[in-house]
Motif scaffolding. Structure first.
Motif: not given
Length: 308
Positions: A42, A44-45, A47, A73, A77, A203, A207, A213, A216-217, A290
């Motif tokens: 995925r 943007q694993t 953070r 976004q 991010g 986490r 993933l 979605e 990412h959430a 987020r």
């Protein structure tokens, strides 16, 4: 003789930058020889900035694995991009990791522009995932194009997933570091706490098992972690999502999905902690976390440690 050796020892910081999913975390884990950063397919694993340490007789290299540079976004991010940009100003050398198996896109140009604006230290270009190239003849034109756009100190090609010897890259890094003593104890390989590592392991399993979605959430926070008299470690963690529909997906029919996440996470936690683990997971809805600065700070995603 001892004084001469101490002068020859080098130490310093290395930022690893690149587009999301370029293989930065896989490369860090391979270089350090420990699983410090979680891995998934995925984007943007990663953070937050992750500090990983490699200590040898001749040097101590402190890697800063950064979130992939991308167009943010949401507030999460924005913090991720800022963490990557800040790292460029704090290090002695930068590794720019590029997925050589993917067609070059706008992301690489964004990073090159950032390097031109923010970076004043040597930059090593690492063309990764060459094992996935059907024809390695494309590498020379690729290298030539990158060299025309930025004065890289050197360019190396490798496969973080398949290669076993990373000596050429490590030697190139060490030559860029200043002479000096180690910053951290020799047996230390990360500055992350056990709770943070445990949360990231959980986490990672989310993933791996979810799509669309949901990844990412998701955020994970370990609320309790303590030894029990029988030698087992008790871990209680909350998995946060933004909507009830995401919570339903994570729990699954008759709790099947949550059970699978728990089983996989427990296996890795036991390997990480070196003992049996009793893992208790709860899925909770925290709408639009987020976008909320307070939630990001509590979860350690605003450049601060998680609040327990």
């Amino acid at each position: 003789m001892e004084e001469q050796n101490s002068k020859q020892h080098r130490s310093g910081f290395v930022a690893i930058v690149g587009r999301p999913n370029a293989g930065k975390s896989t490369l860090v884990n391979q270089l350090v020889g420990e699983k410090v950063a979680i891995i998934s397919d995925r984007p943007q694993t990663t953070r937050n900035r992750i500090l990983s340490i490699l200590s040898t007789e001749e040097a101590q290299i402190v890697f800063l694995d950064t979130p992939g540079l991308h167009k943010p976004q949401d507030k999460l991010g924005e913090h991720m991009v800022q963490a990557a940009v800040n790292a460029l100003k704090e290090v002695d050398v930068v590794l720019f990791v590029v997925d050589a198996s993917e067609k070059r896109g706008k992301g690489e140009q964004v990073i090159l522009d950032r390097l031109k604006e923010e970076c004043s230290v040597p930059v090593i270009l690492v063309l990764n995932k060459i094992d996935q190239l059907p024809d390695k003849a494309v590498l020379l034109p690729m290298i030539d194009r990158f060299r025309k756009e930025y004065p890289f100190r050197s360019v190396l090609t490798l496969s973080a997933l398949e290669d076993e010897d990373f000596t050429p890259l490590l030697q190139e890094i060490i030559q860029c570091l200043p002479e000096g003593p180690s910053f951290y104890p020799e047996d230390m390989y990360t500055d992350q706490t056990e709770r943070v590592m445990a949360a990231e392991i959980i986490r990672e399993k989310v993933l791996q098992l979810t799509r669309d979605e949901v990844p990412h959430a998701v955020a994970v926070q370990v609320q309790e972690m303590k030894d029990r008299p029988n030698g087992m470690v008790y871990v209680r963690a909350d998995i946060f999502v933004e909507r009830d529909s995401q919570k339903a997906i994570l729990i699954g029919a008759k709790g099947k999905m949550l059970k699978e996440i728990s089983q996989r996470a427990r296996t890795d936690l036991e390997a990480f902690l070196g003992c049996r683990v009793y893992l208790e997971l709860w899925v909770k809805v925290r709408p639009k976390w987020r976008e909320k600065e307070g939630d990001l700070k509590r979860l350690g995603l605003a450049g601060e440690r998680p609040q327990y």
